[in-house]
Motif scaffolding. Sequence first.
Motif, PDB file in Angstrom:
ATOM      1  N   LEU A 204       0.876  -1.167   0.000  1.00  0.00           N
ATOM      2  CA  LEU A 204       0.000   0.000   0.000  1.00  0.00           C
ATOM      3  C   LEU A 204       0.914   1.218   0.000  1.00  0.00           C
ATOM      4  N   LEU A 205       0.837   2.029  -1.033  1.00  0.00           N
ATOM      5  CA  LEU A 205       1.613   3.262  -1.116  1.00  0.00           C
ATOM      6  C   LEU A 205       0.671   4.397  -0.748  1.00  0.00           C
ATOM      7  N   LEU A 206       0.944   5.017   0.385  1.00  0.00           N
ATOM      8  CA  LEU A 206       0.067   6.034   0.940  1.00  0.00           C
ATOM      9  C   LEU A 206       0.560   7.428   0.591  1.00  0.00           C
ATOM     10  N   ALA A 207      -0.296   8.216  -0.056  1.00  0.00           N
ATOM     11  CA  ALA A 207       0.018   9.621  -0.299  1.00  0.00           C
ATOM     12  C   ALA A 207       0.081  10.324   1.063  1.00  0.00           C
ATOM     13  N   PRO A 208       0.729  11.475   1.144  1.00  0.00           N
ATOM     14  CA  PRO A 208       0.878  12.143   2.429  1.00  0.00           C
ATOM     15  C   PRO A 208      -0.461  12.362   3.145  1.00  0.00           C
ATOM     16  N   LEU A 209      -0.494  11.984   4.418  1.00  0.00           N
ATOM     17  CA  LEU A 209      -1.714  12.161   5.202  1.00  0.00           C
ATOM     18  C   LEU A 209      -1.593  13.337   6.151  1.00  0.00           C
ATOM     19  N   PHE A 210      -0.518  14.096   6.022  1.00  0.00           N
ATOM     20  CA  PHE A 210      -0.242  15.201   6.934  1.00  0.00           C
ATOM     21  C   PHE A 210      -1.081  16.427   6.605  1.00  0.00           C
ATOM     22  N   GLN A 211      -1.150  17.334   7.574  1.00  0.00           N
ATOM     23  CA  GLN A 211      -1.916  18.565   7.389  1.00  0.00           C
ATOM     24  C   GLN A 211      -1.255  19.423   6.316  1.00  0.00           C
ATOM     25  N   PRO A 212      -1.996  19.707   5.234  1.00  0.00           N
ATOM     26  CA  PRO A 212      -1.415  20.531   4.175  1.00  0.00           C
ATOM     27  C   PRO A 212      -1.463  22.011   4.549  1.00  0.00           C
ATOM     28  N   GLY A 213      -0.773  22.813   3.754  1.00  0.00           N
ATOM     29  CA  GLY A 213      -0.816  24.256   3.937  1.00  0.00           C
ATOM     30  C   GLY A 213      -2.101  24.846   3.396  1.00  0.00           C
ATOM     31  N   ARG A 214      -2.172  26.156   3.354  1.00  0.00           N
ATOM     32  CA  ARG A 214      -3.384  26.855   2.903  1.00  0.00           C
ATOM     33  C   ARG A 214      -3.773  26.498   1.479  1.00  0.00           C
ATOM     34  N   SER A 215      -2.811  26.106   0.656  1.00  0.00           N
ATOM     35  CA  SER A 215      -3.120  25.775  -0.738  1.00  0.00           C
ATOM     36  C   SER A 215      -3.938  24.486  -0.847  1.00  0.00           C
ATOM     37  N   GLY A 216      -3.874  23.649   0.189  1.00  0.00           N
ATOM     38  CA  GLY A 216      -4.582  22.374   0.159  1.00  0.00           C
ATOM     39  C   GLY A 216      -3.809  21.261  -0.522  1.00  0.00           C
ATOM     40  N   ASN A 217      -2.641  21.569  -1.065  1.00  0.00           N
ATOM     41  CA  ASN A 217      -1.820  20.581  -1.747  1.00  0.00           C
ATOM     42  C   ASN A 217      -1.235  19.618  -0.709  1.00  0.00           C
ATOM     43  N   ILE A 218      -1.602  18.344  -0.793  1.00  0.00           N
ATOM     44  CA  ILE A 218      -1.141  17.389   0.216  1.00  0.00           C
ATOM     45  C   ILE A 218       0.359  17.132   0.144  1.00  0.00           C
ATOM     46  N   PHE A 219       0.992  17.534  -0.935  1.00  0.00           N
ATOM     47  CA  PHE A 219       2.430  17.344  -1.069  1.00  0.00           C
ATOM     48  C   PHE A 219       3.220  18.539  -0.526  1.00  0.00           C
ATOM     49  N   LEU A 220       2.522  19.576  -0.057  1.00  0.00           N
ATOM     50  CA  LEU A 220       3.148  20.727   0.595  1.00  0.00           C
ATOM     51  C   LEU A 220       2.629  20.775   2.031  1.00  0.00           C
ATOM     52  N   THR A 221       3.296  20.054   2.886  1.00  0.00           N
ATOM     53  CA  THR A 221       2.857  19.872   4.268  1.00  0.00           C
ATOM     54  C   THR A 221       3.118  21.106   5.117  1.00  0.00           C
TER      55      THR A 221
END
Length: 124
Positions: free
Chosen positions: A41-58
């Motif tokens: 299972l490859l999980l995309a980032p589950l961390f809180q994103p920034g204001r942009s909402g981009n999950i890859f910009l934590t």
Amino acid sequence: MQDRQTASRPSIYYFHPALGGEMAGWSRHLDRCGAMGFSHLLLAPLFQPGRSGNIFLTADHDACHPALQSGAPAASHLRQLAEDCHSRGIKLWLDLVLDRVAREARVVADAEAGTVRRAHQMLA
């Protein structure tokens, strides 16, 4: 169906946390992943994103994305998810972006304040 334990190459199920709903209900997704014969299972980032909402910009690596409706720290959820995957014979991989964060991330403020130590400083 090929036995996922003896497969020569991993079969990877990419899972986007925001599409999984509340973390409390993720067991059904893990069951489906196992039933389809995936080994990882490859999980995309589950961390809180920034204001942009981009999950890859934590913005906060200690907190989960608000859509996951989780009050516990991200590390405890990752630990539990790893155990849940292991109990189903599935290996957990985490899709992490380490070279960039959200502008409002704490690490950015720390860097601007000069409180972040570089790797070469820690090794010296």
